[in-house]
Design an enzyme around this catalytic site. Sequence first.
Site, PDB file in Angstrom:
ATOM      1  N   ASP A  13       0.883  -1.166   0.000  1.00  0.00           N
ATOM      2  CA  ASP A  13       0.000   0.000   0.000  1.00  0.00           C
ATOM      3  C   ASP A  13       0.918   1.212   0.000  1.00  0.00           C
ATOM      4  O   ASP A  13       1.604   1.493   0.989  1.00  0.00           O
ATOM      5  CB  ASP A  13      -0.892  -0.023   1.249  1.00  0.00           C
ATOM      6  CG  ASP A  13      -1.858   1.151   1.298  1.00  0.00           C
ATOM      7  OD1 ASP A  13      -1.631   2.137   0.577  1.00  0.00           O
ATOM      8  OD2 ASP A  13      -2.820   1.088   2.077  1.00  0.00           O
ATOM      9  N   TYR A 230      -0.607  -0.528  15.204  1.00  0.00           N
ATOM     10  CA  TYR A 230      -1.430  -0.628  14.005  1.00  0.00           C
ATOM     11  C   TYR A 230      -0.935   0.338  12.933  1.00  0.00           C
ATOM     12  O   TYR A 230      -0.846   1.533  13.159  1.00  0.00           O
ATOM     13  CB  TYR A 230      -2.900  -0.338  14.316  1.00  0.00           C
ATOM     14  CG  TYR A 230      -3.726  -0.347  13.063  1.00  0.00           C
ATOM     15  CD1 TYR A 230      -3.933  -1.547  12.389  1.00  0.00           C
ATOM     16  CD2 TYR A 230      -4.220   0.818  12.514  1.00  0.00           C
ATOM     17  CE1 TYR A 230      -4.631  -1.577  11.205  1.00  0.00           C
ATOM     18  CE2 TYR A 230      -4.934   0.803  11.321  1.00  0.00           C
ATOM     19  CZ  TYR A 230      -5.127  -0.403  10.673  1.00  0.00           C
ATOM     20  OH  TYR A 230      -5.813  -0.427   9.491  1.00  0.00           O
ATOM     21  N   LYS A 233      -3.479  -2.850   7.424  1.00  0.00           N
ATOM     22  CA  LYS A 233      -3.582  -4.305   7.480  1.00  0.00           C
ATOM     23  C   LYS A 233      -2.668  -4.991   6.492  1.00  0.00           C
ATOM     24  O   LYS A 233      -2.131  -4.369   5.593  1.00  0.00           O
ATOM     25  CB  LYS A 233      -5.040  -4.728   7.310  1.00  0.00           C
ATOM     26  CG  LYS A 233      -5.714  -4.986   8.659  1.00  0.00           C
ATOM     27  CD  LYS A 233      -5.073  -6.159   9.405  1.00  0.00           C
ATOM     28  CE  LYS A 233      -5.479  -6.099  10.867  1.00  0.00           C
ATOM     29  NZ  LYS A 233      -4.830  -7.136  11.671  1.00  0.00           N
TER      30      LYS A 233
HETATM   31  C1  F6R Z   1      -6.300   1.092   6.179  1.00  0.00           C
HETATM   32  C2  F6R Z   1      -7.598   0.748   6.751  1.00  0.00           C
HETATM   33  C3  F6R Z   1      -8.589   1.798   7.076  1.00  0.00           C
HETATM   34  C4  F6R Z   1      -8.086   2.823   8.087  1.00  0.00           C
HETATM   35  C5  F6R Z   1      -9.179   3.858   8.442  1.00  0.00           C
HETATM   36  C6  F6R Z   1      -8.675   4.956   9.356  1.00  0.00           C
HETATM   37  O1  F6R Z   1      -5.589  -0.012   5.763  1.00  0.00           O
HETATM   38  O2  F6R Z   1      -7.858  -0.391   6.948  1.00  0.00           O
HETATM   39  O3  F6R Z   1      -9.773   1.194   7.530  1.00  0.00           O
HETATM   40  O4  F6R Z   1      -7.627   2.197   9.238  1.00  0.00           O
HETATM   41  O5  F6R Z   1      -9.676   4.463   7.270  1.00  0.00           O
HETATM   42  O6  F6R Z   1      -7.574   5.543   8.755  1.00  0.00           O
HETATM   43  P1  F6R Z   1      -6.833   6.834   9.323  1.00  0.00           P
HETATM   44  O7  F6R Z   1      -6.514   6.570  10.758  1.00  0.00           O
HETATM   45  O8  F6R Z   1      -5.643   6.964   8.437  1.00  0.00           O
HETATM   46  O9  F6R Z   1      -7.801   7.977   9.162  1.00  0.00           O
HETATM   47 MG    MG Z   2      -4.238   2.184   2.807  1.00  0.00          MG
HETATM   48 MG    MG Z   3      -4.909  -2.334   1.728  1.00  0.00          MG
END
Ligand code: F6R
Ligand code: MG
Ligand code: MG
Length: 373
Positions: A13, A230, A233
């Site tokens: 990513d 975290y 993923k």
């Molecule tokens: C990224 C993912 C998303 C983010 C979520 C919050 O791989 O799974 O679900 O965790 O959109 O993202 P932030 O904290 O960057 O706003």
């Molecule tokens: Mg992403």
């Molecule tokens: Mg992804």
Amino acid sequence: MPRKTTISLIKCDVGSLAGHHIVPKPLLNIAEKNLKKAKEEGLINNYYVFNAGDDLELLMVHEKGESNPEIHELAFNTFQEAANKALALKLYGAGQDLLKTAFAGNICGMGPGVAEMEIQERGSDPIVVFAADKTSAGAFNFPLFRIFGDPMNTAGLVIDPNMAGGFKFEVMDTMHNTKVILKCPEEMYDLIALIGTVQRYVVSRVWRASDDLICATGSVTRLSLIAGKYVGKDDPVMIVRAQHGLPAVGEVLVPFMHSYLVEGWMRGSHWGPIMPVGLKNSECTAFDGPPRIVALGFQVSNGEIACDDDSKPMMADMFDDPVFALARREAVEYAAMLRRMGEFEPARLGPEEMEYTTLQQVLERLKERFKPA
Ligand code: F6R
Ligand code: MG
Ligand code: MG
């Protein structure tokens, strides 16, 4: 000596459009440009660039073997260049998975996910390449067991004498970085005992037991275990070989006629139903999902991917088929059911997995306010 061909599927990513939704064209173009050049220079024999939601996927076919520094560096440099472009465009999460930036010969452990397989080509070698978004490596445990271990899924285990010896599964304990090989059918119950714990044990390789023919390999990266927190993923990839004494392509795909639950939806903190989709729907939307999976079919052929008359790799977009509409419908229904539960387990992951998320900071704030009861 018969030719050995290596299939490398490396993903990262590097940044995405409109949140964690999709890899936009300018980043795919960078990958396309770099892999085209690598092909012209003879480093790789052929390639296919695609996306699984917000993950940039590089499929490369070459003759350099697994864990080859030049191949890994090509992927790493491509991801870095794409991440820089994402940064310049202020795309979301630019360079998200590039946890380490000093390349030292192998991309494994740096953030990107890797599935590689060196094969001795058979008379004809169909492969199916899987890539999933908004989930983790253990998401493939269930279908891999169905494909190579379950006679109710794979008729060939019952009908084809070439499969009668069963299959061997390599299982990684991602918490302790150890691995064990278990053979089906003899050790089926022990295998399920381990790989049913999808958050910890991950099937990394499968071989045909009678001759140790490699049949499947998957990525095992746990980003949170590399970063200690975290950071997005793992969004795994895998390569599965099919036919002629191995499960048929149809037996490889049939486990996906139904949706099933995987971990890693929204903020890497929720269970979600996997949704098999064609490339045109390889994008994450509702609650950043639901987790999507694509399956692309190729023929490995004389050290490369079989090409059409214009020298373009021929690709079969396997889940772009109405037969998977039932699974997609189920995924929507399960998604709606889980989201009705909001932040209550089991819709949200259990406490061990939540340790790696930002929930800890919230709990930390409340610590002082607890009094002896
Ligand atoms: C990224 C993912 C998303 C983010 C979520 C919050 O791989 O799974 O679900 O965790 O959109 O993202 P932030 O904290 O960057 O706003
Ligand atoms: Mg992403
Ligand atoms: Mg992804």
